[in-house]
Design a protein around this motif. Structure first.
Motif, PDB file in Angstrom:
ATOM      1  N   VAL A  44     -30.901   9.817  -9.942  1.00  0.00           N
ATOM      2  CA  VAL A  44     -29.441   9.785 -10.133  1.00  0.00           C
ATOM      3  C   VAL A  44     -29.008  11.132 -10.715  1.00  0.00           C
ATOM      4  O   VAL A  44     -29.647  11.644 -11.641  1.00  0.00           O
ATOM      5  CB  VAL A  44     -29.005   8.655 -11.098  1.00  0.00           C
ATOM      6  N   VAL A  45     -27.925  11.687 -10.161  1.00  0.00           N
ATOM      7  CA  VAL A  45     -27.304  12.896 -10.722  1.00  0.00           C
ATOM      8  C   VAL A  45     -25.900  12.503 -11.171  1.00  0.00           C
ATOM      9  O   VAL A  45     -25.106  12.020 -10.357  1.00  0.00           O
ATOM     10  CB  VAL A  45     -27.234  14.041  -9.691  1.00  0.00           C
ATOM     11  N   SER A  46     -25.607  12.673 -12.439  1.00  0.00           N
ATOM     12  CA  SER A  46     -24.294  12.224 -12.938  1.00  0.00           C
ATOM     13  C   SER A  46     -23.922  12.979 -14.200  1.00  0.00           C
ATOM     14  O   SER A  46     -24.700  13.764 -14.733  1.00  0.00           O
ATOM     15  CB  SER A  46     -24.334  10.720 -13.241  1.00  0.00           C
ATOM     16  N   GLN A  47     -22.695  12.677 -14.680  1.00  0.00           N
ATOM     17  CA  GLN A  47     -22.294  13.124 -16.007  1.00  0.00           C
ATOM     18  C   GLN A  47     -22.695  12.047 -17.016  1.00  0.00           C
ATOM     19  O   GLN A  47     -23.222  11.009 -16.621  1.00  0.00           O
ATOM     20  CB  GLN A  47     -20.789  13.393 -16.029  1.00  0.00           C
ATOM     21  N   ALA A  48     -22.441  12.293 -18.315  1.00  0.00           N
ATOM     22  CA  ALA A  48     -22.995  11.405 -19.354  1.00  0.00           C
ATOM     23  C   ALA A  48     -21.980  10.393 -19.857  1.00  0.00           C
ATOM     24  O   ALA A  48     -21.850  10.174 -21.057  1.00  0.00           O
ATOM     25  CB  ALA A  48     -23.536  12.239 -20.502  1.00  0.00           C
ATOM     26  N   GLY A  49     -21.253   9.740 -18.936  1.00  0.00           N
ATOM     27  CA  GLY A  49     -20.307   8.689 -19.336  1.00  0.00           C
ATOM     28  C   GLY A  49     -21.031   7.466 -19.884  1.00  0.00           C
ATOM     29  O   GLY A  49     -22.222   7.245 -19.594  1.00  0.00           O
ATOM     30  N   TYR A  50     -20.324   6.654 -20.674  1.00  0.00           N
ATOM     31  CA  TYR A  50     -20.921   5.456 -21.295  1.00  0.00           C
ATOM     32  C   TYR A  50     -21.498   4.530 -20.232  1.00  0.00           C
ATOM     33  O   TYR A  50     -22.650   4.088 -20.317  1.00  0.00           O
ATOM     34  CB  TYR A  50     -19.853   4.724 -22.123  1.00  0.00           C
ATOM     35  N   ASN A  51     -20.683   4.191 -19.189  1.00  0.00           N
ATOM     36  CA  ASN A  51     -21.105   3.204 -18.188  1.00  0.00           C
ATOM     37  C   ASN A  51     -22.320   3.672 -17.402  1.00  0.00           C
ATOM     38  O   ASN A  51     -23.303   2.950 -17.257  1.00  0.00           O
ATOM     39  CB  ASN A  51     -19.947   2.901 -17.225  1.00  0.00           C
ATOM     40  N   VAL A  52     -22.265   4.910 -16.873  1.00  0.00           N
ATOM     41  CA  VAL A  52     -23.349   5.373 -16.002  1.00  0.00           C
ATOM     42  C   VAL A  52     -24.658   5.515 -16.775  1.00  0.00           C
ATOM     43  O   VAL A  52     -25.738   5.223 -16.241  1.00  0.00           O
ATOM     44  CB  VAL A  52     -22.960   6.686 -15.281  1.00  0.00           C
ATOM     45  N   CYS A  53     -24.602   5.938 -18.039  1.00  0.00           N
ATOM     46  CA  CYS A  53     -25.828   6.064 -18.836  1.00  0.00           C
ATOM     47  C   CYS A  53     -26.488   4.703 -19.060  1.00  0.00           C
ATOM     48  O   CYS A  53     -27.713   4.569 -18.972  1.00  0.00           O
ATOM     49  CB  CYS A  53     -25.532   6.737 -20.179  1.00  0.00           C
TER      50      CYS A  53
END
Length: 704
Positions: free
Chosen positions: A267-276
């Protein structure tokens, strides 16, 4: 039972997804419960697809979540509150659930309607969270969507955790949407990379998507055994139709995103609460690019996942760095296995069901015990409240007996309307006040930075040394001036001593005699020489020269006679007295006026040189002050400019809206006072009102 969810999302989907996860759990536990949403999300389709009714609000002016939305029509904040209050009035819910953000006026109004207020909080920056929890009032239940262990792992201060517990705030665990294990239409036989940008509305998210598209295009073109799935988010508005590649699939929205994540390798993402939390739930290794935010703590969240060994963090969004990191992960099977195994060290205790049961039970016994509301405290509260109501009834009776109730109620209504307006304006100001507090803390952090403080101390020490040198030079000047004063006094006393007295007297006598006897001759000789000059210029005949020369010689002879007869004897006496003075000086070691003059002149020269030194030292101090001012100048100026801008806006609103209301309230209070005095009720009313205010204060303390 009716439950209203307040989910405000301007350019993201986090609040909607989190409240939907709770709403679905409540529906599962209590199918008869009616649930409705109030939202201003730009993508309410999520709520609709979950089969929940919702009211779509316009975006309100000053909403911090909508700063990246352009060309949008906003409504005033107070109108936004009125629309929510109208919903409260007509829908009549038993509870309102707010996610992180809440309108103060609505919370207070819901409390007045005996509606339970429930607040779900998530981790913000420590200083922001600490400031935030101090403002909470009128809530029946406040929960943190984290475990206490997660806070300890993130090195949150024990004092902040203590403050959280003292406020009765409970840790319930992370709130996460669950996978549904539905088969997808994607070809998942290759190495699969999922890129997710959340809602996609933030400017940072747009840059993130564009960088990921470029990096993934290079990767899939280079290696045909890799599939990239890029979910831009429904609020990403840029054209992506021109990108054609079978191994690069780009979609604006994926309803079963968590199921897809579960089946991907990276997974490549930013560090938002939900995605983490979803990364931890699906146990999928991740590459995370954290987004800087004055309120959110994405950097800390990303760092925590990296420390746990389940994520690789890229601090700066960069196409080259992202491409290299993905390729390194793909090629390194040992790293893949190591990161997958690292998930076994993370205990994820989801809070969906726990919180849903609390909301359904509307603060069950367990919660009451944790909030520590004792029976004795409750009894005391009830007693004080009854006394308060009796005083209110007594006041009403006094006015009714005199037939003044309607007039008095009219005055109270006017006052209430003014205070409500005042409250609305203050609510509108609150986001600005909150931002000011954050900025001032940020400024304080810059000023208290260890390196900054050390440099300041170094400069201060240097400045102290120069100041010491300056003081020494000033002290030297002071001593020199004192010595000059002393020498001048000694020089003044010379005429009072022998043989100086005789010598000075003779010198004075010869000076006066010379001026009296020689001056007339000198003037006449001067006039003759002027005429001779004119002869040379041809203005007089040459024969005149001889006559003038003859007169000149005659005058010089007369002058010489006077010199020999009158002045020469006096000069001999002066020379003799001078010899006596010199002999006296040699014997006694005494100075004459010339000696004093030389010493005084030397001291003045020293003072002059010291003044030059002082100028050099002053310049040195000035340079050090300049260096101190230039330290962190750019960062401090940036924060100061933001503070100044917000403060000016706050002051302008205060002067324009609040001050006039304050004046009107003062007039209103004066009108009430005059009314009471006119009908001779002033003393009686004040006595009862004082008792009422005292009780109200005690009741408020018991509630807190």
């Amino acid at each position: 039972m009716k439950i209203l969810f307040y989910a405000i999302n301007g350019v993201g989907l986090g609040h909607v997804n989190r409240t939907l996860a709770i709403a679905k759990e409540i529906r599962k536990l209590s199918p008869k419960t009616h649930i409705m949403f109030v939202t201003n999300s730009q993508f309410p389709d999520l709520i609709e697809k979950a089969n929940f009714p919702y009211i779509k609000l316009p975006i309100f002016e000053g909403d911090p979540l909508t700063k990246d939305i352009k060309k949008t029509r906003f409504i005033p904040f107070n109108l936004n509150e009125k629309l929510i209050e109208a919903t409260l009035y007509d829908y009549e819910p038993d509870a309102v659930v707010y996610d992180t953000h809440f309108p103060f006026g609505t919370v207070k109004k819901a409390s007045e309607f005996n509606v339970k207020n429930i607040l779900i909080l998530r981790k913000l920056k420590n200083r922001v969270l600490d400031d935030y929890i101090k403002q909470f009032k009128h809530f029946d239940l406040i929960v943190l969507a984290h475990s206490e262990q997660e806070f300890l792992d993130m090195k949150v201060s024990k004092q902040l955790i203590k403050n959280i517990k003292n406020k009765g705030i409970l840790f319930v665990g992370p709130i996460i949407r669950k996978p549904e294990n539905i088969e997808s239409n994607y070809n998942l036989n290759k190495f699969n990379i999922l890129v997710t940008a959340g809602g996609g509305g933030w400017n940072d998210s747009k840059r993130f998507v564009e960088t990921c598209i470029k990096a993934c295009s290079k990767i899939v073109n280079k290696n045909k055994n890799i599939n990239c799935y890029i979910i831009t988010g429904p609020l990403y508005r840029r054209d992506i139709n021109h990108i054609k590649n079978n191994n690069l699939i780009i979609k604006s929205f994926e309803p079963k995103l968590i199921d897809l994540m579960q089946k991907c390798d990276l997974v490549v993402s930013q560090a938002g609460y939900n995605v983490c939390n979803e990364i931890m739930l699906t146990k999928t290794p991740a590459i995370i690019i954290s987004r800087k935010d004055p309120l959110e703590d994405q950097e800390e969240r990303a760092r925590w996942l990296e420390e746990k060994g389940v994520a690789i963090v890229i601090n700066t969004l960069n196409e080259k760095a992202l491409t290299e990191t993905i390729e390194k992960f793909y090629q390194n099977k040992v790293l893949q296995t190591k990161m997958e195994k690292a998930f076994s060290n993370i205990k994820l205790d989801m809070g969906n069901e726990r919180l849903s049961k609390m909301i359904i039970g509307l603060i069950p016994k367990k919660v009451k015990e944790e909030v520590k509301i004792s029976r004795k405290k409750q009894e005391l509260f009830d007693t004080k409240y009854k006394m308060f109501k009796k005083i209110e009834e007594r006041l009403v009776l006094i006015f009714k007996e005199k037939g003044l109730w309607e007039a008095w109620r009219g005055l109270l209504k006017k006052e209430r309307v003014l205070r409500e307006k005042q409250g609305t304006i203050y609510s509108k100001q609150e986001p600005a006040y909150r931002e000011l507090r954050v900025l001032r803390k940020e400024k304080e952090k810059i000023e208290n930075d260890k390196k900054y403080v050390e440099k300041i101390k170094s400069f201060e020490r240097e400045k102290k040394d120069i100041t010491k040198q300056k003081e020494e030079v000033l002290e030297e000047n002071k001593k020199a001036e004192k010595e000059i004063k002393k020498l001048e006094e000694e020089r003044k006393s010379l005429p009072e001593k022998e043989p100086f007295k005789t010598h000075l007297k003779l010198q004075k006598e010869i000076d006066e005699k010379f001026e009296k006897s020689f001056e007339p001759f000198n003037i006449k000789i001067g006039e003759i020489m002027e005429k001779q000059k004119l002869v040379l210029e041809g203005k007089y005949a040459e024969k005149t020269w001889n006559a003038l020369e003859k007169d000149k010689k005659k005058l010089e002879q007369e002058k010489n006679v006077i010199w020999l007869k009158e002045l020469k004897p006096l000069e001999d006496k002066v020379n003799l007295s001078k010899a006596v003075v010199n002999r006296y000086k040699e014997e006694k070691g005494t100075k004459d006026s010339k000696d004093f003059d030389k010493e005084i002149e030397s001291l003045w020269e020293d003072i002059k040189n010291n003044d030059k030194k002082l100028k050099v030292l002053d310049k040195g101090i000035e340079k050090i002050d300049q260096k101190i001012n230039n330290l962190n100048k750019e960062a401090l100026d940036k924060v100061d400019n933001k503070i100044k801008k917000i403060q000016n806006m706050v002051d302008e609103r205060h002067n324009k809206h609040i001050l006039p209301l304050d004046y009107r309230l003062d007039d209103m209070l004066k009108e009430k006072e005059d009314f009471l005095k006119k009908h001779k009720l002033f003393k009686q009313f004040n006595k009862l009102d004082k008792q009422k205010k005292s009780l109200n204060k005690k009741i408020t303390e018991l509630q807190d």
